[in-house]
Design an enzyme around this catalytic site. Structure first.
Site, PDB file in Angstrom:
ATOM      1  CG  ASP A  62       7.020  12.074  10.385  1.00  0.00           C
ATOM      2  OD1 ASP A  62       7.210  13.192   9.957  1.00  0.00           O
ATOM      3  OD2 ASP A  62       7.301  11.036   9.971  1.00  0.00           O
ATOM      4  CE  LYS A  80       3.249   1.646   8.904  1.00  0.00           C
ATOM      5  NZ  LYS A  80       3.978   3.183   8.830  1.00  0.00           N
ATOM      6  N   GLY A  86       6.771   3.823   4.275  1.00  0.00           N
ATOM      7  CA  GLY A  86       6.946   4.978   5.098  1.00  0.00           C
ATOM      8  C   GLY A  86       8.347   4.950   5.699  1.00  0.00           C
ATOM      9  N   GLY A  87       8.539   5.811   6.643  1.00  0.00           N
ATOM     10  CA  GLY A  87       9.800   6.004   7.277  1.00  0.00           C
ATOM     11  C   GLY A  87      10.209   4.728   8.106  1.00  0.00           C
ATOM     12  CG  LEU A 134      -2.218  -0.895   1.220  1.00  0.00           C
ATOM     13  CD1 LEU A 134      -2.631  -0.878   2.832  1.00  0.00           C
ATOM     14  CD2 LEU A 134      -3.070  -0.513   0.240  1.00  0.00           C
ATOM     15  N   GLY A 135       1.972   1.278   0.427  1.00  0.00           N
ATOM     16  CA  GLY A 135       2.940   2.311   0.857  1.00  0.00           C
ATOM     17  C   GLY A 135       4.011   2.026   1.322  1.00  0.00           C
TER      18      GLY A 135
END
Ligand SMILES: *[C@@H]1O[C@H](CO)[C@@H](O)[C@H](O)[C@H]1NC(C)=O
Ligand SMILES: *[C@@H]1O[C@H](CO)[C@@H](O)[C@H](O)[C@H]1NC(C)=O
Ligand SMILES: *[C@@H]1O[C@H](CO)[C@@H](O)[C@H](O)[C@H]1NC(C)=O
Ligand SMILES: *[C@@H]1O[C@H](CO)[C@@H](O)[C@H](O)[C@H]1NC(C)=O
Ligand SMILES: *[C@@H]1O[C@H](CO)[C@@H](O)[C@H](O)[C@H]1NC(C)=O
Ligand SMILES: *[C@@H]1O[C@H](CO)[C@@H](O)[C@H](O)[C@H]1NC(C)=O
Ligand SMILES: *[C@@H]1O[C@H](CO)[C@@H](O)[C@H](O)[C@H]1NC(C)=O
Ligand SMILES: *[C@@H]1O[C@H](CO)[C@@H](O)[C@H](O)[C@H]1NC(C)=O
Length: 665
Positions: free
Chosen positions: A542, A439, A420-421, A417-418
């Site tokens: 963030d 995640k 990230g950091g 889906l993506g």
């Protein structure tokens, strides 16, 4: 000759004493299921790791903490009569806590975070050296604090957090009975009734009684002259007023009375408390009309509950962002106004979908509030702000790696889906059709060594308890070898940045103005909850459009909160320890590295500017002097005196300020 005899006698006595402890220690060894890193193989228990003995080979200390050890404790532990410290916290030891009464030398008893199923009836009986006790987070059946506790006359710290305590708080906390007691932590139990009057004569410095069902008056607090921190928050029914005599408690640093039934107002006298840092009286029936002026170092929280017109119902963050919103509205308002002038329409513009009223000529708070309320009602029909909050006390969910592998098609690329950091996010679908987002935190050896397993779990434990309409819920987690995975609710409409900056590529429509406004308020509410969760403040650090996710109804939720604390140090510069994203970093944070809630407020402001202008916080495609949104926006704002068009031009051209929108009243 007689000397030799005496020596023999002495030696045999010592031997006897030693072997007395040996029997108990061997029993302990065989009842615990020791992990491989705990070497208890030597025949002499005094040689075992984490075991301490005195000169006569009597056991004085056993400290086996955070090892994940299973098993039970033997019933004869109380024969270790020289024991000073017994520390077995953060393991998985089950069975009853054995009778320890009569251990007259024991000073520290630390058994929190285990699986003990009961406490002895005569808890602490005759244990008059006992100073510190921590039995928190054990699955006890419901029990009451027994009278025998008062025999522990040296007690300094008593912590029984989340221990299934019921009944009332016993009335023996005066300094006559327990003269050294400084810290009493009974958070998250089911205690009923009032605050006992013996508190008035106690030496308590820290009193934590949040998350119970207490009722009755708080008046006893004003006599507790040693108090430093008092936390009584959490949907309780405590009554009374905040007495001006609180001003006599000059050690006070924290007063948290959040979510009770207090009435009256905040007395001006409290502003004289020299050490006060936090005064949280939100969600009470207190009048928040005339909050006295506290020094800037005091965080005063007043929201929800007591009346003072409409505005007192608005939460503090919403209040903080209002000036920004007002600014934004002035802008839009001006644009609208200019446009309206051109179209020879009246300056007052009303849009039917939202009942939004824009008064471009007065931009006071009240207008913005009206707007906030109107926007809220157009997207949801929920009740008070209170209904947003659900603190889930149940245990968290551990999900096996096999399950996560299977639901994400073995973490296949199609499911991404993506990124990230903190790792890659995969989409998954459970058997019952529930969609989840998984995640997978960046796995490296350093993750494991930097953050202890227990610490990671305890942070996760807190994060799973944070439930709010505008936070993406953490549903569970998985720890397997180096793998650390977090399971979140799935947000079908993706991130705000996709909708704001990449809508063309994704063949979506641009967000209209009322959507943007609703999203801004959603985010503010989510962040406010983070900032006031329990008595701690969680700072996101963030916030940015790619961390704001949208649901099917286009309402927004904040994600990735708490991850900065979970991340290995290496994820951001060790030298600066500055976490966050360029463009959203508050300048004072970038310079000093000090982490305060204001960090998030700054980022929120940047996001608002992005919502209004449709421009990214940092946009390298712009002219050199316009790359940084905040700088550019400030310049536009300053130029409004000279150039009214500058304003109108700053608004995202995709926000329809056209005739149609204006005419559709
Ligand atoms: C003790 O640990 C071993 C190895 O981890 C395990 O096989 C065994 O089942 C455990 N026994 C108990 C009683 O928990
Ligand atoms: C424990 O101590 C008592 C006396 O204090 C003694 O009778 C008993 O045998 C001891 N038990 C063990 C297992 O050492
Ligand atoms: C508290 O005790 C009751 C009754 O003993 C039990 O049913 C319940 O599960 C306990 N709660 C927790 C959280 O352990
Ligand atoms: C014990 O209580 C004292 C005084 O309230 C406090 O300063 C200290 O941090 C407490 N110790 C622990 C380990 O919590
Ligand atoms: C009391 O327990 C809570 C956990 O619920 C903890 O956050 C807090 O720091 C504790 N207070 C003291 C004084 O130890
Ligand atoms: C507190 O609640 C109990 C019932 O749980 C009730 O009997 C008692 O009267 C209440 N006390 C006060 C002072 O409201
Ligand atoms: C609290 O102190 C006042 C005097 O300052 C005294 O009159 C009152 O009785 C005390 N209250 C309690 C519950 O001890
Ligand atoms: C709040 O206080 C006012 C007056 O102080 C009272 O009339 C009202 O009933 C109270 N509301 C609640 C919910 O206790």
């Amino acid at each position: 000759m007689s000397h030799l005899f005496l020596l023999c006698l002495l030696l045999s006595f010592l031997n006897f004493a030693a072997s007395q402890d040996d029997v108990v220690m061997q029993a302990l060894k065989s009842s615990l299921n020791l992990t491989s890193d705990v070497d208890w193989s030597n025949p002499n228990p005094c040689k075992w790791v984490t075991v301490q003995c005195d000169g006569s080979s009597r056991v004085t200390g056993i400290q086996l903490k955070q090892k994940g050890i299973r098993g039970t404790l033997p019933p004869n532990l109380q024969n270790l009569s020289e024991l000073v410290i017994l520390e077995l916290f953060s393991n998985k030891i089950s069975g009853p806590i054995p009778d320890l009464s009569g251990l007259t030398n024991l000073q520290t008893l630390n058994l929190h975070d285990n699986l003990f199923i009961s406490t002895p009836e005569n808890l602490f009986s005759g244990m008059n050296s006992l100073e510190e006790v921590y039995l928190d987070d054990n699955p006890f059946p419901s029990w009451e604090i027994p009278e025998t506790v008062k025999e522990a006359t040296s007690l300094k710290n008593l912590s029984l957090v989340n221990c299934n305590l019921t009944g009332s708080i016993p009335d023996f906390f005066s300094s006559e009975t327990l003269p050294s007691l400084a810290s009493l932590n009974l958070s998250r139990n089911n205690l009923h009734g009032g605050l006992p009057s013996s508190f008035a004569a106690s030496s308590l410095q820290q009193l934590y009684l949040n998350g119970q069902q207490l009722n009755g008056s708080i008046s006893v607090l004003q006599n507790m002259t040693s108090l430093v921190e008092v936390v009584l928050q959490g949907r309780q029914e405590l009554t009374g007023t905040i007495s001006p005599s609180f001003a006599k408690l000059d050690s006070l640093e924290t007063i948290n009375l959040h979510s009770n039934q207090l009435t009256g107002s905040i007395p001006t006298e409290l502003t004289t408390l020299p050490k006060l840092r936090i005064l949280d009286v939100s969600h009470n029936n207190i009048s928040y009309c005339d909050v006295p002026k506290f020094s800037a170092s005091v965080k005063v929280l007043t929201s929800g509950g007591g009346g003072c017109g409409e505005s007192s119902k608005k939460s503090s963050i919403v209040r903080i962002i209002l000036p920004v919103l007002v600014g934004a509205l002035c802008l839009v308002g001006l644009g609208v106004c200019l446009y309206a002038k051109k179209r020879r329409r009246p300056a007052k513009v009303q849009s039917p979908n939202t009942n939004m009223v824009i008064h471009p000529h007065h931009s006071g708070d009240s207008d913005a509030i009206e707007l906030a309320v109107a926007a809220e009602s157009s997207y949801s029909h929920s009740g008070s702000a209170n209904s947003d909050i659900h603190v889930v006390e149940s245990g968290n969910l551990v999900i096996s790696i096999q399950v996560l592998r299977s639901v994400t098609n073995n973490f296949s690329e199609e499911n991404i889906l993506g990124t990230g950091g903190f790792g890659v996010v995969y989409k998954g679908e459970l058997n019952d059709g529930t969609k989840i987002a998984v995640k997978r935190m960046e796995s490296s050896a350093s993750v494991v060594s930097d953050k202890g397993l227990a610490e990671f779990k305890s942070e996760i434990d807190v994060l799973t308890k944070m439930r709010h309409r505008h936070l993406v819920a953490l549903l569970g987690y998985c720890l397997d070898g180096n793998e650390r995975l977090l399971v979140y609710e799935y947000m079908p409409r993706g991130t705000l940045s996709q909708h704001l900056f990449h809508w063309k590529e994704e063949e979506r429509k641009p967000l209209d103005w009322t959507r943007r406004l609703a999203i801004a308020l959603d985010v503010a509410r989510g962040v406010e909850y983070l900032h006031t969760f329990a008595h701690q403040s969680f700072i996101h650090r963030d916030l940015k459009p790619s961390n704001i996710l949208l649901g099917d109804d286009m309402r927004a939720k904040v994600s990735d909160f708490g991850l900065v604390r979970l991340a290995p140090e290496g994820n951001y510069s060790i030298e600066t320890r500055v976490a966050g994203t360029f463009g959203y970093l508050a300048p004072e944070y970038a310079v000093t590295g000090r982490v305060t809630t204001m960090l998030d407020i700054y980022s929120l402001g940047v996001i608002l500017m992005e919502l209004v202008t449709g421009r990214k916080a940092l946009d390298v495609t712009q002219r050199e002097d316009s790359v940084h949104l905040v700088t550019w926006f400030r310049r536009v704002a300053a130029s409004k005196v000279r150039d009214e068009n500058a304003f109108k031009n700053a608004i995202d051209p995709n926000i329809k300020l056209d005739e149609e929108t204006l005419a559709s009243r």
